[in-house]
Design a protein around this motif. Structure first.
Motif, PDB file in Angstrom:
ATOM      1  N   LYS A 157       0.825  -1.206   0.000  1.00  0.00           N
ATOM      2  CA  LYS A 157       0.000   0.000   0.000  1.00  0.00           C
ATOM      3  C   LYS A 157       0.862   1.259   0.000  1.00  0.00           C
ATOM      4  O   LYS A 157       0.613   2.214  -0.747  1.00  0.00           O
ATOM      5  CB  LYS A 157      -0.923   0.014   1.226  1.00  0.00           C
ATOM      6  CG  LYS A 157      -2.119  -0.911   1.123  1.00  0.00           C
ATOM      7  CD  LYS A 157      -2.980  -0.730   2.360  1.00  0.00           C
ATOM      8  CE  LYS A 157      -4.213  -1.623   2.304  1.00  0.00           C
ATOM      9  NZ  LYS A 157      -5.051  -1.425   3.498  1.00  0.00           N
ATOM     10  N   GLU A 158       1.864   1.251   0.870  1.00  0.00           N
ATOM     11  CA  GLU A 158       2.755   2.411   0.973  1.00  0.00           C
ATOM     12  C   GLU A 158       3.504   2.643  -0.331  1.00  0.00           C
ATOM     13  O   GLU A 158       3.675   3.776  -0.783  1.00  0.00           O
ATOM     14  CB  GLU A 158       3.739   2.190   2.128  1.00  0.00           C
ATOM     15  CG  GLU A 158       4.610   3.387   2.447  1.00  0.00           C
ATOM     16  CD  GLU A 158       3.801   4.556   2.970  1.00  0.00           C
ATOM     17  OE1 GLU A 158       4.252   5.702   2.765  1.00  0.00           O
ATOM     18  OE2 GLU A 158       2.727   4.324   3.552  1.00  0.00           O
ATOM     19  N   LYS A 159       3.942   1.544  -0.929  1.00  0.00           N
ATOM     20  CA  LYS A 159       4.658   1.646  -2.207  1.00  0.00           C
ATOM     21  C   LYS A 159       3.755   2.224  -3.287  1.00  0.00           C
ATOM     22  O   LYS A 159       4.173   3.058  -4.109  1.00  0.00           O
ATOM     23  CB  LYS A 159       5.157   0.269  -2.626  1.00  0.00           C
ATOM     24  CG  LYS A 159       6.010   0.288  -3.882  1.00  0.00           C
ATOM     25  CD  LYS A 159       6.526  -1.101  -4.185  1.00  0.00           C
ATOM     26  CE  LYS A 159       7.377  -1.082  -5.461  1.00  0.00           C
ATOM     27  NZ  LYS A 159       7.889  -2.437  -5.790  1.00  0.00           N
ATOM     28  N   ALA A 160       2.484   1.776  -3.292  1.00  0.00           N
ATOM     29  CA  ALA A 160       1.524   2.274  -4.279  1.00  0.00           C
ATOM     30  C   ALA A 160       1.271   3.769  -4.083  1.00  0.00           C
ATOM     31  O   ALA A 160       1.193   4.545  -5.039  1.00  0.00           O
ATOM     32  CB  ALA A 160       0.222   1.491  -4.187  1.00  0.00           C
ATOM     33  N   ARG A 161       1.110   4.195  -2.809  1.00  0.00           N
ATOM     34  CA  ARG A 161       0.901   5.615  -2.533  1.00  0.00           C
ATOM     35  C   ARG A 161       2.097   6.454  -2.960  1.00  0.00           C
ATOM     36  O   ARG A 161       1.955   7.525  -3.541  1.00  0.00           O
ATOM     37  CB  ARG A 161       0.606   5.826  -1.039  1.00  0.00           C
ATOM     38  CG  ARG A 161      -0.815   5.447  -0.632  1.00  0.00           C
ATOM     39  CD  ARG A 161      -1.165   6.011   0.719  1.00  0.00           C
ATOM     40  NE  ARG A 161      -0.345   5.433   1.789  1.00  0.00           N
ATOM     41  CZ  ARG A 161      -0.688   4.373   2.496  1.00  0.00           C
ATOM     42  NH1 ARG A 161      -1.860   3.763   2.252  1.00  0.00           N
ATOM     43  NH2 ARG A 161       0.102   3.913   3.435  1.00  0.00           N
ATOM     44  N   ASN A 162       3.299   5.965  -2.652  1.00  0.00           N
ATOM     45  CA  ASN A 162       4.521   6.687  -3.039  1.00  0.00           C
ATOM     46  C   ASN A 162       4.647   6.807  -4.554  1.00  0.00           C
ATOM     47  O   ASN A 162       5.076   7.843  -5.085  1.00  0.00           O
ATOM     48  CB  ASN A 162       5.753   5.995  -2.455  1.00  0.00           C
ATOM     49  CG  ASN A 162       5.825   6.125  -0.952  1.00  0.00           C
ATOM     50  OD1 ASN A 162       5.212   7.039  -0.372  1.00  0.00           O
ATOM     51  ND2 ASN A 162       6.559   5.230  -0.298  1.00  0.00           N
ATOM     52  N   GLU A 163       4.292   5.722  -5.229  1.00  0.00           N
ATOM     53  CA  GLU A 163       4.371   5.761  -6.693  1.00  0.00           C
ATOM     54  C   GLU A 163       3.374   6.762  -7.268  1.00  0.00           C
ATOM     55  O   GLU A 163       3.680   7.495  -8.220  1.00  0.00           O
ATOM     56  CB  GLU A 163       4.078   4.355  -7.244  1.00  0.00           C
ATOM     57  CG  GLU A 163       4.128   4.248  -8.761  1.00  0.00           C
ATOM     58  CD  GLU A 163       5.502   4.517  -9.330  1.00  0.00           C
ATOM     59  OE1 GLU A 163       5.585   4.777 -10.547  1.00  0.00           O
ATOM     60  OE2 GLU A 163       6.488   4.470  -8.561  1.00  0.00           O
ATOM     61  N   GLU A 164       2.194   6.813  -6.655  1.00  0.00           N
ATOM     62  CA  GLU A 164       1.188   7.763  -7.104  1.00  0.00           C
ATOM     63  C   GLU A 164       1.657   9.203  -6.886  1.00  0.00           C
ATOM     64  O   GLU A 164       1.506  10.062  -7.744  1.00  0.00           O
ATOM     65  CB  GLU A 164      -0.124   7.518  -6.355  1.00  0.00           C
ATOM     66  CG  GLU A 164      -1.262   8.396  -6.856  1.00  0.00           C
ATOM     67  CD  GLU A 164      -2.558   8.114  -6.106  1.00  0.00           C
ATOM     68  OE1 GLU A 164      -3.561   8.785  -6.411  1.00  0.00           O
ATOM     69  OE2 GLU A 164      -2.558   7.237  -5.223  1.00  0.00           O
ATOM     70  N   LYS A 165       2.263   9.459  -5.714  1.00  0.00           N
ATOM     71  CA  LYS A 165       2.794  10.793  -5.424  1.00  0.00           C
ATOM     72  C   LYS A 165       3.899  11.170  -6.413  1.00  0.00           C
ATOM     73  O   LYS A 165       3.980  12.302  -6.873  1.00  0.00           O
ATOM     74  CB  LYS A 165       3.334  10.851  -3.996  1.00  0.00           C
ATOM     75  CG  LYS A 165       2.261  10.826  -2.928  1.00  0.00           C
ATOM     76  CD  LYS A 165       2.891  10.882  -1.553  1.00  0.00           C
ATOM     77  CE  LYS A 165       1.840  10.853  -0.443  1.00  0.00           C
ATOM     78  NZ  LYS A 165       2.462  10.888   0.897  1.00  0.00           N
ATOM     79  N   ARG A 166       4.767  10.178  -6.695  1.00  0.00           N
ATOM     80  CA  ARG A 166       5.881  10.438  -7.609  1.00  0.00           C
ATOM     81  C   ARG A 166       5.380  10.799  -9.001  1.00  0.00           C
ATOM     82  O   ARG A 166       5.890  11.716  -9.646  1.00  0.00           O
ATOM     83  CB  ARG A 166       6.779   9.205  -7.679  1.00  0.00           C
ATOM     84  CG  ARG A 166       8.081   9.429  -8.449  1.00  0.00           C
ATOM     85  CD  ARG A 166       8.870   8.152  -8.544  1.00  0.00           C
ATOM     86  NE  ARG A 166       8.228   7.209  -9.455  1.00  0.00           N
ATOM     87  CZ  ARG A 166       8.356   7.251 -10.781  1.00  0.00           C
ATOM     88  NH1 ARG A 166       9.083   8.206 -11.355  1.00  0.00           N
ATOM     89  NH2 ARG A 166       7.747   6.366 -11.542  1.00  0.00           N
ATOM     90  N   MET A 167       4.364  10.102  -9.454  1.00  0.00           N
ATOM     91  CA  MET A 167       3.823  10.367 -10.776  1.00  0.00           C
ATOM     92  C   MET A 167       3.154  11.748 -10.837  1.00  0.00           C
ATOM     93  O   MET A 167       3.282  12.470 -11.829  1.00  0.00           O
ATOM     94  CB  MET A 167       2.804   9.280 -11.152  1.00  0.00           C
ATOM     95  CG  MET A 167       3.431   7.896 -11.352  1.00  0.00           C
ATOM     96  SD  MET A 167       4.728   7.902 -12.615  1.00  0.00           S
ATOM     97  CE  MET A 167       3.763   8.271 -14.073  1.00  0.00           C
ATOM     98  N   LYS A 168       2.437  12.105  -9.753  1.00  0.00           N
ATOM     99  CA  LYS A 168       1.817  13.421  -9.714  1.00  0.00           C
ATOM    100  C   LYS A 168       2.871  14.531  -9.733  1.00  0.00           C
ATOM    101  O   LYS A 168       2.728  15.539 -10.417  1.00  0.00           O
ATOM    102  CB  LYS A 168       0.942  13.562  -8.464  1.00  0.00           C
ATOM    103  CG  LYS A 168      -0.356  12.786  -8.534  1.00  0.00           C
ATOM    104  CD  LYS A 168      -1.178  13.020  -7.285  1.00  0.00           C
ATOM    105  CE  LYS A 168      -2.519  12.261  -7.345  1.00  0.00           C
ATOM    106  NZ  LYS A 168      -3.326  12.481  -6.120  1.00  0.00           N
ATOM    107  N   LYS A 169       3.936  14.322  -8.944  1.00  0.00           N
ATOM    108  CA  LYS A 169       5.018  15.313  -8.896  1.00  0.00           C
ATOM    109  C   LYS A 169       5.697  15.442 -10.248  1.00  0.00           C
ATOM    110  O   LYS A 169       6.013  16.543 -10.707  1.00  0.00           O
ATOM    111  CB  LYS A 169       6.031  14.891  -7.829  1.00  0.00           C
ATOM    112  CG  LYS A 169       7.130  15.911  -7.603  1.00  0.00           C
ATOM    113  CD  LYS A 169       8.045  15.470  -6.481  1.00  0.00           C
ATOM    114  CE  LYS A 169       9.144  16.509  -6.259  1.00  0.00           C
ATOM    115  NZ  LYS A 169      10.075  16.076  -5.173  1.00  0.00           N
TER     116      LYS A 169
END
Length: 325
Positions: free
Chosen positions: A66-78
């Motif tokens: 879950k944490e990895k998925a959230r981080n990946e989502e944040k990275r893509m948004k950034k």
């Protein structure tokens, strides 16, 4: 509703079949549920709707995913946001760079934008001194020069060595002429006016005299006292007006204008120097604008290879308003 043995028999037959449709977790092979939940089959999808099948795995492994998925989502948004910034940052940087380069070129007079802008004015003229040497005034006239201001005096004693010849030949060529005086911070204004009047004499039919006030020598770094300069300039202005019946004109740079002239000599016609851009920001009406000190014209041979060019703010007929009658 039926009753009796037959109904009971039928009920007995159907009961085991219904239980087969609802099995507990313990009865289902490979079920990952921890409780004894009952599983029902959807008639339409025929899919397992067990909570264990729908929910992501719990525990440390599931949390990490879950944490990895959230981080990946944040990275893509950034990354997407940074991409949008780059889209307008690059054009902005190009525009700023172009503006800086253009400013440098204008400031160093490589690009002479004033020459293009001054071409829109109908009345043009030059100002000269002994630095231009021998002048072919007919050639100046042919190159579109309508008027000329010629240096006559400086301070309380100096005379320009070429004044007499320039004055006579310029008038003979049909130029509208005026004489100017280079103001000295070391002499009294009244004495400078007396010196100018003695040298130039009668000015009927000529442009009003000009008092050239600008820094020179040591005064570039150490400007003289404001009140003292204003007093001496006022004394000279009054003396010239008393002699010729018209207010003379003041020539100056922006620095001198802001320090000594602005708000004090507003009734005096202004000849402003700005070799970078039109003097629309000066805050008052100007009469003459010296737009360049780097002009190259045919018809003069002196130690100075360039010549000052000016424009009049008005039509040619209006220039006669500044001719002494």
């Amino acid at each position: 509703m039926r009753s009796g043995p037959i109904a009971a028999a039928r009920e007995g037959r159907h009961t085991p079949e219904k239980k087969k449709q609802e099995l507990t977790c313990a009865e289902r092979p490979n079920c990952r549920c921890k409780g004894r939940q009952v599983h029902a089959k959807k008639e339409k999808a025929r899919a397992d709707v067990c909570g264990a099948a729908q929910s992501p795995p719990q525990g440390k492994a599931g949390t990490r995913r879950k944490e990895k998925a959230r981080n990946e989502e944040k990275r893509m948004k950034k990354k997407k946001k940074q991409g949008k910034k780059r889209k307008w940052l690059i054009p902005l940087a190009v525009v700023l760079l172009a503006a800086v380069v253009f400013s440098v070129l204008v400031g160093t007079k490589v690009i002479r934008i004033n020459t293009l802008l001054a071409a829109g004015y109908p009345v043009h003229g030059i100002d000269v001194s002994h630095y231009q040497g021998e002048i072919d005034w007919a050639a100046m006239k042919q190159q579109g020069m309508d008027f000329a201001y010629i240096k006559a005096t400086e301070g309380s004693a100096h005379e320009d060595e070429c004044f007499d010849k320039n004055w006579e030949q310029a008038k003979a060529a049909g130029m509208i002429c005026g004489a100017y005086h280079f103001f000295s911070f070391e002499s009294e204004g009244a004495k400078q006016a007396e010196h100018f009047i003695k040298k130039v004499g009668d000015l009927k039919g000529s442009l009003i005299p000009v008092v050239d006030v600008e820094y020179y020598g040591k005064y570039v770094k150490t400007p003289p006292d404001v009140e003292k300069v204003r007093k001496e300039v006022r004394d000279m202005i009054d003396a010239l007006e008393g002699e010729y019946g018209e207010k003379p004109m003041i020539y100056c740079t922006y620095n001198v204008y802001r320090k000594y002239i602005e708000g004090v000599f507003d009734e005096v016609p202004l000849w402003i120097r700005n070799v970078y851009y039109p003097p629309e920001d000066i805050g008052r009406k100007w009469t003459l604008w010296q737009y360049t000190d780097r002009a190259q014209l045919d018809g003069y041979q002196g130690e100075e290879k360039s010549i000052d060019c000016n424009v009049f703010q008005g039509e040619k007929g209006q220039l006669n308003n500044y001719v002494i009658q």
